[in-house]
Enzyme design. Structure first.
Site, short mmCIF file in Angstrom:
data_model
loop_
_atom_site.label_atom_id
_atom_site.label_comp_id
_atom_site.label_asym_id
_atom_site.label_seq_id
_atom_site.Cartn_x
_atom_site.Cartn_y
_atom_site.Cartn_z
N ASN A 146 44.76 45.30 27.90
CA ASN A 146 45.98 46.10 28.13
C ASN A 146 45.56 47.36 28.90
OD1 ASN A 146 45.41 48.35 26.21
ND2 ASN A 146 45.51 46.68 24.73
N ASP A 185 41.34 39.63 23.81
CA ASP A 185 40.78 40.98 23.91
C ASP A 185 40.03 41.35 22.62
OD1 ASP A 185 40.31 43.51 24.90
OD2 ASP A 185 42.37 44.23 24.71
#
Ligand code: AR6
Length: 171
Positions: A23, A33
Site C-alpha cells: 500500500n 504484503d
C-alpha cells in the site's frame, strides 16, 4: 522473456525479484504484503522506511525496490495496486494496474534482475475483479519488451486466480 504460471506462496521462491502488492504507506499490511514482511524480517521494513523518508509515499501504479531480507529471493519490488470500487473510474484503475506491472519490470531491468515473480496484484483486499486483473497482467507483461529480463513468473495463491491465468495464458 518467457512466462511461467505456478500456484505457490511467493515468499518461498528462489528468484531475482518477487513483487509485493503493497500500500502507499510502504509500511506493511495484510495479505501477501504481510507474508513478505513476516518471512523477510525487519530489514525490508527498514529499507521501506528509508524510501519513505526520501520520497514520501509510493503512488498507485508506481514501484520501489528493497532488500529481500531473509527471503530466498534477492530483492523485493513493492508496487501499489489500485483499490477497486465498482463503477468508479474503472478505466483509470485498469491503467494503474497495468502500470504496476510495467513499472516493476522497468525497476527489475534498471537493477539488472533477470527473473521476476508477480502475485495477483489488487485481487485480494483491494477487490479488483480477478478475471479482469489477470487479463491486464498477462497483456501488460506480454507487451513489455525487455532485452534483459529472461523469466516472468505469475504466482497464484488461490484456485480462482490460477484457473483464470491458466485459461488466458493458453489463449
Ligand atoms: N503468496 C502469493 N500470493 C499471495 C500470498 C502469498 N503468500 N498471500 C496472498 N496472496 P492482497 P491487494 C494473494 O490482499 O489486493 C495489504 O494489506 C491473494 O490471494 O495481498 O493488492 C497491503 O498492505 C491475492 O490474489 O493484495 C495493501 O493494503 C493477491 O495475493 C492491500 O493488502 C493480492 O491480495 C493490497 O491489496
Amino acid at each position: 522473456m518467457k512466462t511461467e504460471l505456478i500456484k505457490a506462496d511467493i515468499t518461498t521462491l528462489e528468484i531475482d525479484a518477487i513483487v509485493n502488492a503493497a500500500n502507499s504507506s510502504l509500511l506493511g499490511g495484510g495479505g501477501v504484503d504481510g507474508a513478505i514482511h513476516r518471512a523477510g524480517g525487519q530489514a525490508i521494513l527498514e529499507d521501506c522506511k528509508a524510501i519513505r523518508n526520501k520520497q514520501g509515499k509510493c503512488k498507485t501504479g508506481e514501484a520501489v525496490i528493497t532488500t529481500a531480507g531473509h527471503l530466498p529471493a534477492n530483492k523485493v519490488i513493492h508496487t501499489v495496486g489500485p483499490v477497486y470500487n465498482k463503477g468508479s473510474k474503472i478505466e483509470e484503475k485498469k491503467e494503474q494496474l497495468a502500470n504496476c506491472y510495467k513499472n516493476s519490470l522497468k525497476l527489475a531491468e534498471d537493477n539488472s534482475l533477470t527473473s521476476i515473480a508477480f502475485p495477483n496484484i489488487s485481487t485480494g483486499i483491494y477487490k479488483f475483479p480477478k478475471a479482469l486483473a489477470a487479463e491486464i497482467a498477462i497483456r501488460t507483461v506480454k507487451q513489455y519488451y525487455s532485452e534483459t529480463i529472461e523469466k516472468v513468473v505469475f504466482v497464484c495463491f488461490d484456485d480462482e486466480n490460477y484457473e483464470y491465468y491458466k485459461a488466458f495464458l493458453n489463449e
